[in-house]
Scaffold this motif. Structure first.
Motif, PDB file in Angstrom:
ATOM      1  N   ALA A  63       4.123   9.223   5.059  1.00 58.03           N
ATOM      2  CA  ALA A  63       4.522   8.901   6.430  1.00 58.03           C
ATOM      3  C   ALA A  63       3.344   9.082   7.373  1.00 58.03           C
ATOM      4  O   ALA A  63       3.129   8.267   8.285  1.00 58.03           O
ATOM      5  CB  ALA A  63       5.699   9.782   6.859  1.00 58.03           C
ATOM      6  N   MET A  64       2.567  10.133   7.168  1.00 53.64           N
ATOM      7  CA  MET A  64       1.394  10.365   8.011  1.00 53.64           C
ATOM      8  C   MET A  64       0.327   9.312   7.762  1.00 53.64           C
ATOM      9  O   MET A  64      -0.325   8.846   8.697  1.00 53.64           O
ATOM     10  CB  MET A  64       0.838  11.771   7.767  1.00 53.64           C
ATOM     11  N   ASP A  65       0.151   8.899   6.509  1.00 53.14           N
ATOM     12  CA  ASP A  65      -0.803   7.833   6.196  1.00 53.14           C
ATOM     13  C   ASP A  65      -0.356   6.508   6.804  1.00 53.14           C
ATOM     14  O   ASP A  65      -1.167   5.739   7.315  1.00 53.14           O
ATOM     15  CB  ASP A  65      -0.955   7.664   4.676  1.00 53.14           C
ATOM     16  N   PHE A  66       0.939   6.248   6.763  1.00 54.93           N
ATOM     17  CA  PHE A  66       1.504   5.031   7.336  1.00 54.93           C
ATOM     18  C   PHE A  66       1.239   4.987   8.837  1.00 54.93           C
ATOM     19  O   PHE A  66       0.907   3.931   9.378  1.00 54.93           O
ATOM     20  CB  PHE A  66       3.006   4.979   7.053  1.00 54.93           C
ATOM     21  N   ARG A  67       1.374   6.119   9.483  1.00 48.92           N
ATOM     22  CA  ARG A  67       1.145   6.200  10.931  1.00 48.92           C
ATOM     23  C   ARG A  67      -0.277   5.831  11.289  1.00 48.92           C
ATOM     24  O   ARG A  67      -0.537   5.175  12.290  1.00 48.92           O
ATOM     25  CB  ARG A  67       1.449   7.617  11.418  1.00 48.92           C
ATOM     26  N   THR A  68      -1.225   6.222  10.472  1.00 52.55           N
ATOM     27  CA  THR A  68      -2.643   5.983  10.791  1.00 52.55           C
ATOM     28  C   THR A  68      -3.121   4.616  10.357  1.00 52.55           C
ATOM     29  O   THR A  68      -4.218   4.207  10.725  1.00 52.55           O
ATOM     30  CB  THR A  68      -3.546   7.055  10.147  1.00 52.55           C
ATOM     31  N   ASP A  69      -2.336   3.921   9.550  1.00 56.27           N
ATOM     32  CA  ASP A  69      -2.771   2.598   9.048  1.00 56.27           C
ATOM     33  C   ASP A  69      -2.562   1.522  10.078  1.00 56.27           C
ATOM     34  O   ASP A  69      -1.703   1.388  10.811  1.00 56.27           O
ATOM     35  CB  ASP A  69      -2.023   2.261   7.763  1.00 56.27           C
ATOM     36  N   LYS A  91       0.816  -1.206   0.000  1.00 57.08           N
ATOM     37  CA  LYS A  91       0.000   0.000   0.000  1.00 57.08           C
ATOM     38  C   LYS A  91       0.859   1.269   0.000  1.00 57.08           C
ATOM     39  O   LYS A  91       0.452   2.291  -0.524  1.00 57.08           O
ATOM     40  CB  LYS A  91      -0.906  -0.019   1.239  1.00 57.08           C
ATOM     41  N   PHE A  92       2.045   1.183   0.562  1.00 58.80           N
ATOM     42  CA  PHE A  92       2.903   2.352   0.711  1.00 58.80           C
ATOM     43  C   PHE A  92       4.114   2.216  -0.197  1.00 58.80           C
ATOM     44  O   PHE A  92       4.997   1.408   0.052  1.00 58.80           O
ATOM     45  CB  PHE A  92       3.340   2.511   2.170  1.00 58.80           C
ATOM     46  N   VAL A  94       9.807  11.696  10.849  1.00 60.68           N
ATOM     47  CA  VAL A  94       8.955  12.626  10.093  1.00 60.68           C
ATOM     48  C   VAL A  94       7.631  12.840  10.813  1.00 60.68           C
ATOM     49  O   VAL A  94       7.169  13.984  10.959  1.00 60.68           O
ATOM     50  CB  VAL A  94       8.731  12.103   8.652  1.00 60.68           C
ATOM     51  N   VAL A  95       7.039  11.774  11.300  1.00 58.52           N
ATOM     52  CA  VAL A  95       5.768  11.885  12.029  1.00 58.52           C
ATOM     53  C   VAL A  95       5.959  12.727  13.286  1.00 58.52           C
ATOM     54  O   VAL A  95       5.122  13.576  13.616  1.00 58.52           O
ATOM     55  CB  VAL A  95       5.211  10.481  12.372  1.00 58.52           C
ATOM     56  N   GLY A  96       7.070  12.532  13.972  1.00 62.81           N
ATOM     57  CA  GLY A  96       7.362  13.325  15.171  1.00 62.81           C
ATOM     58  C   GLY A  96       7.513  14.799  14.871  1.00 62.81           C
ATOM     59  O   GLY A  96       7.073  15.647  15.658  1.00 62.81           O
ATOM     60  N   MET A  97       8.125  15.121  13.749  1.00 60.15           N
ATOM     61  CA  MET A  97       8.284  16.526  13.365  1.00 60.15           C
ATOM     62  C   MET A  97       6.922  17.174  13.107  1.00 60.15           C
ATOM     63  O   MET A  97       6.677  18.305  13.522  1.00 60.15           O
ATOM     64  CB  MET A  97       9.186  16.640  12.133  1.00 60.15           C
TER      65      MET A  97
END
Length: 89
Positions: A83-89, A28-29, A55-58
């Protein structure tokens, strides 16, 4: 052959034969890679040594996209979004 000798012989062969490096990608990513030989298998952006968590932390710390891109010139805006989409998946 005793078990200890077999284990030594097996480990000697394994240490001589190189293992192929495999890069696994999440289907997916397309911009997130996981390579066990790089960064201990931590998800990174496009094979770079920039962890997704960094990246998500920033973003979580309130940094603007332009600031992140300035801090990491190898990144693209699409990398941050994924990266933000990956965090929410």
């Amino acid at each position: 052959m005793p078990l200890a000798a077999t284990a030594r012989a097996t480990s000697a062969v394994m240490s001589v034969v190189p293992r192929p490096r495999r890069r696994m990608r999440f289907m997916k990513f397309t911009r997130i890679t996981v390579d066990p030989a790089q960064m201990g298998g931590v998800p990174c952006i496009r094979g770079l040594r920039i962890p997704v968590a960094t990246v998500v932390g920033m973003v979580a710390d309130g940094m603007a996209e332009a600031e992140i891109l300035k801090a990491y010139p190898d990144l693209a805006a699409a990398d941050i979004r994924e990266a933000m989409d990956f965090r929410t998946d």
